[in-house]
Design a protein around this motif. Structure first.
Motif, PDB file in Angstrom:
ATOM      1  N   HIS A   3       0.829  -1.187   0.000  1.00 44.72           N
ATOM      2  CA  HIS A   3       0.000   0.000   0.000  1.00 44.72           C
ATOM      3  C   HIS A   3       0.875   1.253   0.000  1.00 44.72           C
ATOM      4  O   HIS A   3       2.057   1.188   0.266  1.00 44.72           O
ATOM      5  CB  HIS A   3      -0.898   0.009   1.234  1.00 44.72           C
ATOM      6  N   ALA A   4       0.270   2.396  -0.276  1.00 43.45           N
ATOM      7  CA  ALA A   4       1.060   3.616  -0.307  1.00 43.45           C
ATOM      8  C   ALA A   4       0.203   4.815   0.032  1.00 43.45           C
ATOM      9  O   ALA A   4      -1.016   4.772  -0.067  1.00 43.45           O
ATOM     10  CB  ALA A   4       1.674   3.806  -1.688  1.00 43.45           C
ATOM     11  N   THR A   5       0.851   5.904   0.429  1.00 37.63           N
ATOM     12  CA  THR A   5       0.134   7.130   0.746  1.00 37.63           C
ATOM     13  C   THR A   5       0.418   8.182  -0.320  1.00 37.63           C
ATOM     14  O   THR A   5       1.560   8.459  -0.640  1.00 37.63           O
ATOM     15  CB  THR A   5       0.590   7.683   2.106  1.00 37.63           C
ATOM     16  N   MET A  52       8.802  -0.580   2.418  1.00 38.79           N
ATOM     17  CA  MET A  52       8.416   0.354   1.369  1.00 38.79           C
ATOM     18  C   MET A  52       6.919   0.289   1.124  1.00 38.79           C
ATOM     19  O   MET A  52       6.298  -0.760   1.281  1.00 38.79           O
ATOM     20  CB  MET A  52       9.170   0.040   0.075  1.00 38.79           C
ATOM     21  N   ASP A  53       6.336   1.425   0.724  1.00 45.34           N
ATOM     22  CA  ASP A  53       4.915   1.421   0.405  1.00 45.34           C
ATOM     23  C   ASP A  53       4.707   0.933  -1.031  1.00 45.34           C
ATOM     24  O   ASP A  53       5.657   0.738  -1.786  1.00 45.34           O
ATOM     25  CB  ASP A  53       4.280   2.790   0.648  1.00 45.34           C
ATOM     26  N   PRO A 107     -12.423   7.104  -3.121  1.00 47.84           N
ATOM     27  CA  PRO A 107     -12.780   8.504  -2.877  1.00 47.84           C
ATOM     28  C   PRO A 107     -12.784   8.824  -1.389  1.00 47.84           C
ATOM     29  O   PRO A 107     -13.316   8.072  -0.576  1.00 47.84           O
ATOM     30  CB  PRO A 107     -14.191   8.626  -3.476  1.00 47.84           C
ATOM     31  N   GLY A 108     -12.143   9.936  -1.046  1.00 45.36           N
ATOM     32  CA  GLY A 108     -12.115  10.376   0.343  1.00 45.36           C
ATOM     33  C   GLY A 108     -11.024   9.744   1.182  1.00 45.36           C
ATOM     34  O   GLY A 108     -10.879  10.081   2.361  1.00 45.36           O
ATOM     35  N   ILE A 109     -10.253   8.803   0.599  1.00 48.41           N
ATOM     36  CA  ILE A 109      -9.157   8.156   1.332  1.00 48.41           C
ATOM     37  C   ILE A 109      -7.852   8.466   0.606  1.00 48.41           C
ATOM     38  O   ILE A 109      -7.729   8.242  -0.601  1.00 48.41           O
ATOM     39  CB  ILE A 109      -9.386   6.637   1.446  1.00 48.41           C
ATOM     40  N   SER A 110      -6.885   8.986   1.353  1.00 56.66           N
ATOM     41  CA  SER A 110      -5.649   9.460   0.733  1.00 56.66           C
ATOM     42  C   SER A 110      -4.653   8.350   0.444  1.00 56.66           C
ATOM     43  O   SER A 110      -3.630   8.581  -0.189  1.00 56.66           O
ATOM     44  CB  SER A 110      -4.983  10.491   1.641  1.00 56.66           C
ATOM     45  N   VAL A 111      -4.919   7.139   0.903  1.00 58.93           N
ATOM     46  CA  VAL A 111      -3.990   6.032   0.740  1.00 58.93           C
ATOM     47  C   VAL A 111      -4.383   5.198  -0.482  1.00 58.93           C
ATOM     48  O   VAL A 111      -5.540   4.818  -0.628  1.00 58.93           O
ATOM     49  CB  VAL A 111      -3.987   5.141   1.995  1.00 58.93           C
ATOM     50  N   VAL A 138      -5.712  -3.332   9.088  1.00 56.18           N
ATOM     51  CA  VAL A 138      -6.102  -1.974   9.490  1.00 56.18           C
ATOM     52  C   VAL A 138      -5.629  -0.944   8.477  1.00 56.18           C
ATOM     53  O   VAL A 138      -5.943   0.244   8.616  1.00 56.18           O
ATOM     54  CB  VAL A 138      -5.551  -1.627  10.885  1.00 56.18           C
ATOM     55  N   HIS A 139      -4.891  -1.376   7.479  1.00 56.32           N
ATOM     56  CA  HIS A 139      -4.452  -0.444   6.445  1.00 56.32           C
ATOM     57  C   HIS A 139      -5.683   0.137   5.753  1.00 56.32           C
ATOM     58  O   HIS A 139      -6.607  -0.602   5.403  1.00 56.32           O
ATOM     59  CB  HIS A 139      -3.568  -1.170   5.442  1.00 56.32           C
ATOM     60  N   PRO A 140      -5.741   1.460   5.547  1.00 55.60           N
ATOM     61  CA  PRO A 140      -6.979   2.114   5.103  1.00 55.60           C
ATOM     62  C   PRO A 140      -7.693   1.488   3.907  1.00 55.60           C
ATOM     63  O   PRO A 140      -8.907   1.283   3.984  1.00 55.60           O
ATOM     64  CB  PRO A 140      -6.533   3.554   4.831  1.00 55.60           C
ATOM     65  N   PRO A 141      -7.026   1.149   2.784  1.00 56.72           N
ATOM     66  CA  PRO A 141      -7.790   0.550   1.666  1.00 56.72           C
ATOM     67  C   PRO A 141      -8.423  -0.788   2.020  1.00 56.72           C
ATOM     68  O   PRO A 141      -9.593  -1.031   1.714  1.00 56.72           O
ATOM     69  CB  PRO A 141      -6.740   0.413   0.561  1.00 56.72           C
ATOM     70  N   ALA A 142      -7.667  -1.672   2.662  1.00 60.39           N
ATOM     71  CA  ALA A 142      -8.220  -2.980   3.042  1.00 60.39           C
ATOM     72  C   ALA A 142      -9.301  -2.807   4.108  1.00 60.39           C
ATOM     73  O   ALA A 142     -10.336  -3.491   4.072  1.00 60.39           O
ATOM     74  CB  ALA A 142      -7.106  -3.896   3.556  1.00 60.39           C
ATOM     75  N   HIS A 143      -9.081  -1.896   5.042  1.00 64.11           N
ATOM     76  CA  HIS A 143     -10.069  -1.650   6.100  1.00 64.11           C
ATOM     77  C   HIS A 143     -11.365  -1.115   5.501  1.00 64.11           C
ATOM     78  O   HIS A 143     -12.467  -1.524   5.904  1.00 64.11           O
ATOM     79  CB  HIS A 143      -9.495  -0.664   7.126  1.00 64.11           C
ATOM     80  N   TRP A 144     -11.248  -0.232   4.525  1.00 66.81           N
ATOM     81  CA  TRP A 144     -12.440   0.297   3.851  1.00 66.81           C
ATOM     82  C   TRP A 144     -13.212  -0.815   3.156  1.00 66.81           C
ATOM     83  O   TRP A 144     -14.438  -0.882   3.242  1.00 66.81           O
ATOM     84  CB  TRP A 144     -12.029   1.369   2.842  1.00 66.81           C
TER      85      TRP A 144
END
Length: 316
Positions: A3-5, A52-53, A107-111, A138-144
């Motif tokens: 994942h990456a930001t 690394m992301d 949308p709305g998630i920066s990662v 808990v990583h934002p894309p997977a969590h979403w």
């Protein structure tokens, strides 16, 4: 995948602007080719003091120019910890090769997420559908995906990756050994489905690429964590002798169901399992956690497999 930001908007033009300093141009890409096959460009041990992301780790990988909006049209539980998404792709120019991944923009998630595609190119061509199987973290894309994603949710996707299998009709037949660990099955399942499509086309039309045999070794903690197992059994039944699989479980505590029992070995994938497949026309594809890949790469080298026949992608 990893994942990456990166801070981006959601519309396609904004995504392109936000990504322009990160995604390399096609002329800058390094892609290894052997005949009409394209493989992962990394064939050595990778070690880093920090993690690394996704965008950083894949900065030198091929990426398509097309970013397509997509709508979630199906959500199922592939296991207790993995959700399988069906995505309807809006852009008709969006394509991928079996084994590749997508940058996953929400949308709305920066990662920005990075997830390997688990469906076949044929499904996209015929139905405009792409599938992902994403493990909960808990990583934002997977969590979403696990907590907020719903039918008709909209995202954007961009295909990338140098790890794929894409034979052309005139190529010489090869045998494949696919080795997966955990959710590393995703790109290899895409390759397996593509191989089934090649077999079906060859049998139905009598032309096209003539595929050799394929053996899948798939290792997980227990049978409940073996993704796509019913699909894989179905492929073995549909193409007996052409597609075979051995499931390996390392921490099985419950009884193994009768349907799976003939195909399950308790314990890790061993040298004895693999040495019988060594031949000059066999290619080896591996996807799983880095320690597994490094161990298997060493094992294959020790039993005489040339390094240029071993291709892998690490998930993190």
């Amino acid at each position: 995948m990893a994942h990456a930001t990166i801070y981006v908007g959601f519309t396609v033009p904004q995504l392109l602007r936000g990504a322009s300093r990160i995604f390399p141009t096609h002329s800058a890409l390094v892609v290894l080719r052997h005949s009409a096959f394209c493989y992962c460009t990394v064939n050595g041990t990778i070690k880093s003091k920090r993690k690394m992301d996704h965008l950083e780790r894949t900065a030198n990988n091929f990426r398509q120019e097309v970013i397509s909006q997509a709508k979630v049209c199906g959500i199922t539980n592939e296991s207790e910890t993995v959700k399988r998404l069906r995505l309807a792709i809006a852009n008709k120019d969006f394509t991928f090769k079996a084994g590749q991944w997508v940058d996953f923009f929400i949308p709305g998630i920066s990662v920005v997420g990075g997830f390997s595609i688990c469906s076949s190119p044929g499904l996209l061509e015929q139905e405009g559908i792409l599938e992902l199987a994403v493990k909960y973290t808990v990583h934002p894309p997977a969590h979403w995906i696990h907590t907020e994603c719903a039918l008709d949710s909209e995202v954007a996707l961009r295909v990338g990756g140098d790890f794929f299998f894409d034979p052309q009709p005139g190529d010489s037949p090869v045998k494949l050994v696919l080795i997966a660990g955990g959710v590393g099955i995703n790109p290899l399942f895409s390759i397996l489905l593509h191989i089934a499509d090649l077999h079906g086309y060859q049998e139905g039309k009598g032309n096209g690429y003539k595929m050799g045999t394929v053996k899948l070794y798939y290792s997980a903690k227990n049978t409940s964590e073996l993704l796509f197992k019913k699909n894989i059994l179905g492929l073995m039944n549909a193409f007996p002798g052409k597609i075979t699989c051995r499931f390996h479980v390392t921490q099985q505590s419950s009884q193994i169901c009768k349907e799976l029992q003939p195909h399950v070995t308790e314990g890790r994938i061993s040298e004895k399992d693999l040495e019988e497949h060594v031949s000059k026309d066999t290619l080896w594809y591996i996807c799983g956690p880095p320690p597994m890949i490094e161990s298997l790469s060493t094992l294959l080298s020790n039993i005489g497999v040339p390094r240029n026949c071993v291709f892998f992608e690490k998930w993190w």
